[in-house]
Design an enzyme around this catalytic site. Structure first.
Site, PDB file in Angstrom:
ATOM      1  N   ASP A  55       0.730  -1.272   0.111  1.00  0.00           N
ATOM      2  CA  ASP A  55      -0.042  -0.235  -0.225  1.00  0.00           C
ATOM      3  C   ASP A  55       0.829   1.450   0.123  1.00  0.00           C
ATOM      4  OD1 ASP A  55      -2.726   0.762  -0.110  1.00  0.00           O
ATOM      5  OD2 ASP A  55      -2.874   1.521   1.884  1.00  0.00           O
ATOM      6  N   GLU A  96       0.660  11.103   5.211  1.00  0.00           N
ATOM      7  CA  GLU A  96       0.195   9.822   4.894  1.00  0.00           C
ATOM      8  C   GLU A  96       1.522   9.048   4.998  1.00  0.00           C
ATOM      9  OE1 GLU A  96      -3.448   8.492   3.594  1.00  0.00           O
ATOM     10  OE2 GLU A  96      -2.761   7.018   2.372  1.00  0.00           O
ATOM     11  N   GLU A 148     -11.091   6.284  -2.117  1.00  0.00           N
ATOM     12  CA  GLU A 148     -11.058   6.859  -0.664  1.00  0.00           C
ATOM     13  C   GLU A 148     -12.320   6.119  -0.168  1.00  0.00           C
ATOM     14  OE1 GLU A 148      -8.213   7.837  -0.303  1.00  0.00           O
ATOM     15  OE2 GLU A 148      -7.942   9.981  -0.588  1.00  0.00           O
ATOM     16  N   GLU A 218      -9.639  -2.839  -6.250  1.00  0.00           N
ATOM     17  CA  GLU A 218      -9.574  -3.038  -4.627  1.00  0.00           C
ATOM     18  C   GLU A 218      -9.666  -4.519  -4.101  1.00  0.00           C
ATOM     19  OE1 GLU A 218      -8.706  -0.917  -2.365  1.00  0.00           O
ATOM     20  OE2 GLU A 218      -8.784   1.089  -3.541  1.00  0.00           O
TER      21      GLU A 218
HETATM   22  C1  LIG Z   1      -5.278   0.383  -2.517  1.00  0.00           C
HETATM   23  C2  LIG Z   1      -5.736   1.521  -1.590  1.00  0.00           C
HETATM   24  N1  LIG Z   1      -7.117   1.964  -1.964  1.00  0.00           N
HETATM   25  C3  LIG Z   1      -7.322   3.248  -1.368  1.00  0.00           C
HETATM   26  C4  LIG Z   1      -6.447   3.842  -0.463  1.00  0.00           C
HETATM   27  C5  LIG Z   1      -6.896   4.977   0.444  1.00  0.00           C
HETATM   28  N2  LIG Z   1      -6.435   6.112  -0.204  1.00  0.00           N
HETATM   29  C6  LIG Z   1      -5.230   6.949   0.243  1.00  0.00           C
HETATM   30  O1  LIG Z   1      -4.504   6.260   1.405  1.00  0.00           O
HETATM   31  C7  LIG Z   1      -5.336   3.340  -0.228  1.00  0.00           C
HETATM   32  N3  LIG Z   1      -4.141   3.450   0.710  1.00  0.00           N
HETATM   33  N4  LIG Z   1      -4.903   2.037  -0.907  1.00  0.00           N
END
Ligand SMILES: Cc1ncc(CNC=O)c(N)n1
Length: 229
Positions: A55, A96, A148, A218
């Site tokens: 991530d 972040e 998000e 996702e």
């Molecule tokens: C794979 C994925 N999807 C959404 C997010 C959330 N956005 C930013 O942090 C994230 N971090 N990773």
């Protein structure tokens, strides 16, 4: 401006309609076994670490994507407030990225050695394709909101009523599950909804397909870490 009389039913929005129509797919992305295993405390820490490392790479690619949405907002938006919301998003990504670095060092992960897995590469490729100036603001902001919202819904579930999330994972869940992030997601949803209300049928079709794309990617992203379950 449309003025609604008091007590008049509010029309169901485009996004609300999609969420109803694609509820199962949305739940598939936000109630993935990895998330459920965080919530019930059965999570394998190797899976969590693998997700964290992947991530971090995703978020680095997410920054230029969000910046590209900011450019679209500046060029195409009919509302100046959009820019502030998106700019806030860019700004919070700096924090972040620092968080990922701290978290990785806590778990003994060397981020410079992380190799992106296939699903991650594919997802980053989608982000990159969305950066093209040919992609409409309505489609890009829809993708942004969906990306998000999936994390918000997923991690909020891990800190909700009755969760048994291990103490050392609560910070992660709070990062995306907190109230302020929920509000931010709602701001993005409102922007997307406003643009979709004004979009052509063709644009609406593209945006809906993009929403489904995000959900699918996702799920694939969560699945990457399941090799360690
Ligand atoms: C794979 C994925 N999807 C959404 C997010 C959330 N956005 C930013 O942090 C994230 N971090 N990773």
């Amino acid at each position: 401006m449309e003025e609604k009389a008091k007590g008049e039913e509010k029309k169901v929005g485009v996004i609300e309609t999609w969420l109803r129509k694609h509820r199962l797919l949305f739940n598939g992305a936000t109630r993935h076994p990895l998330i459920l295993s965080i919530r019930d405390g059965s999570i394998n820490i190797a899976s969590f670490k693998s997700w964290l490392a992947q991530d971090y790479l995703f978020v680095r690619a997410f920054v230029p994507f969000v910046a590209s949405v900011l450019i679209k907002a500046w060029k195409e938006s009919d509302e100046s407030g959009d820019m502030e919301v998106i700019l806030g998003g860019v700004a919070s990504l700096e924090d972040e990225i620092s968080w990922f670095k701290r978290e990785a060092s806590k778990w003994g992960i060397s981020l410079s050695e992380v190799v992106p897995q296939q699903a991650n590469k594919k997802y980053c490729g989608l982000l990159e394709s969305l950066m093209s100036p040919d992609v409409e603001y309505s489609v890009a902001i829809t993708a942004f909101w969906a990306i998000e919202a999936v994390y918000q819904e997923s991690f909020a579930h891990c800190i909700g009523e009755g969760s048994k999330t291990p103490e050392e994972l609560k910070g992660t869940c709070e990062r995306w599950g907190n109230e302020a992030f929920a509000k931010y997601c709602l701001s993005l949803q409102n922007i997307a909804e406003r643009r979709l209300q004004k979009a052509s049928d063709e644009e609406l079709k593209k945006a809906e397909a993009m929403f489904l794309n995000v959900l699918e990617y996702e799920v694939d992203f969560w699945n990457m870490s399941r090799g360690n379950v």
